[in-house]
Design a protein around this motif. Structure first.
Motif, PDB file in Angstrom:
ATOM      1  N   LEU A  37      -5.113  13.117  -0.625  1.00  0.00           N
ATOM      2  CA  LEU A  37      -4.282  11.948  -0.399  1.00  0.00           C
ATOM      3  C   LEU A  37      -5.045  10.712  -0.881  1.00  0.00           C
ATOM      4  O   LEU A  37      -6.153  10.438  -0.444  1.00  0.00           O
ATOM      5  N   ARG A  40       0.840  -1.189   0.000  1.00  0.00           N
ATOM      6  CA  ARG A  40       0.000   0.000   0.000  1.00  0.00           C
ATOM      7  C   ARG A  40       0.886   1.254   0.000  1.00  0.00           C
ATOM      8  O   ARG A  40       1.916   1.314   0.654  1.00  0.00           O
ATOM      9  N   GLU A  89      -5.013   6.501  -1.795  1.00  0.00           N
ATOM     10  CA  GLU A  89      -4.358   5.222  -1.509  1.00  0.00           C
ATOM     11  C   GLU A  89      -4.208   4.436  -2.808  1.00  0.00           C
ATOM     12  O   GLU A  89      -5.161   4.229  -3.542  1.00  0.00           O
ATOM     13  N   TYR A 103       0.622   5.793  -0.496  1.00  0.00           N
ATOM     14  CA  TYR A 103      -0.244   6.968  -0.553  1.00  0.00           C
ATOM     15  C   TYR A 103       0.407   8.024  -1.436  1.00  0.00           C
ATOM     16  O   TYR A 103       1.620   8.222  -1.402  1.00  0.00           O
TER      17      TYR A 103
END
Length: 144
Positions: free
Chosen positions: A67, A58, A69, A60
């Motif tokens: 923001l 993961r 993901e 960002y």
């Protein structure tokens, strides 16, 4: 030379103003190049930090103040493309800077412009002060 104002040969103020404008443009180009080089540096840091990571990890990313993901696999190519785009813009700005430098040097040659260094100005001031030394002036209105 469409779009550029020609400077009249006898108008010193217009020549000075045009010269100052050229110098300001050069300063702005330098400033923008430095700003973009800082961004390229930041992009490189991000690339170096996420490249060795697992592509499914993961991650960002800030897009337009939001923001988002994503995964490393999605973010890494986008950051690399952005860095390459910034490098292209820097290359174009460097070309524009060289053209502007040539333009200003041609302008300096055409109007015989010399830039005074601070040392020259200090020497001139000391010569002016030195020539006034030794002159005594008495008080005004005193007659005996």
């Amino acid at each position: 030379m469409a779009g550029r104002a020609e400077v009249e040969p006898g108008n010193e103020q217009a020549v000075a103003n045009h010269y100052a404008a050229l110098r300001t443009e050069i300063t702005q180009i330098y400033s923008k190049i430095n700003e973009l080089e800082m961004e390229v540096s930041e992009h490189s840091l991000v690339i170096n930090a996420i490249q060795p990571l697992d592509p499914s990890r993961r991650c960002y990313r800030m897009i337009g103040g939001v923001l988002v993901e994503r995964t490393v696999k999605e973010v890494l190519p986008a950051v690399q493309r952005n860095r390459e785009g910034l490098q292209e813009v820097i290359a174009r700005l460097n070309e524009a800077l060289e053209k502007k430098k040539k333009e200003i040097s041609d302008f300096e040659a055409k109007y015989k412009i010399r830039i005074r260094k601070t040392d020259e100005m200090k020497d001139e001031n000391s010569k002016k002060e030195g020539s006034a030394q030794g002159v005594l002036v008495g008080p005004a209105g005193t007659e005996e």
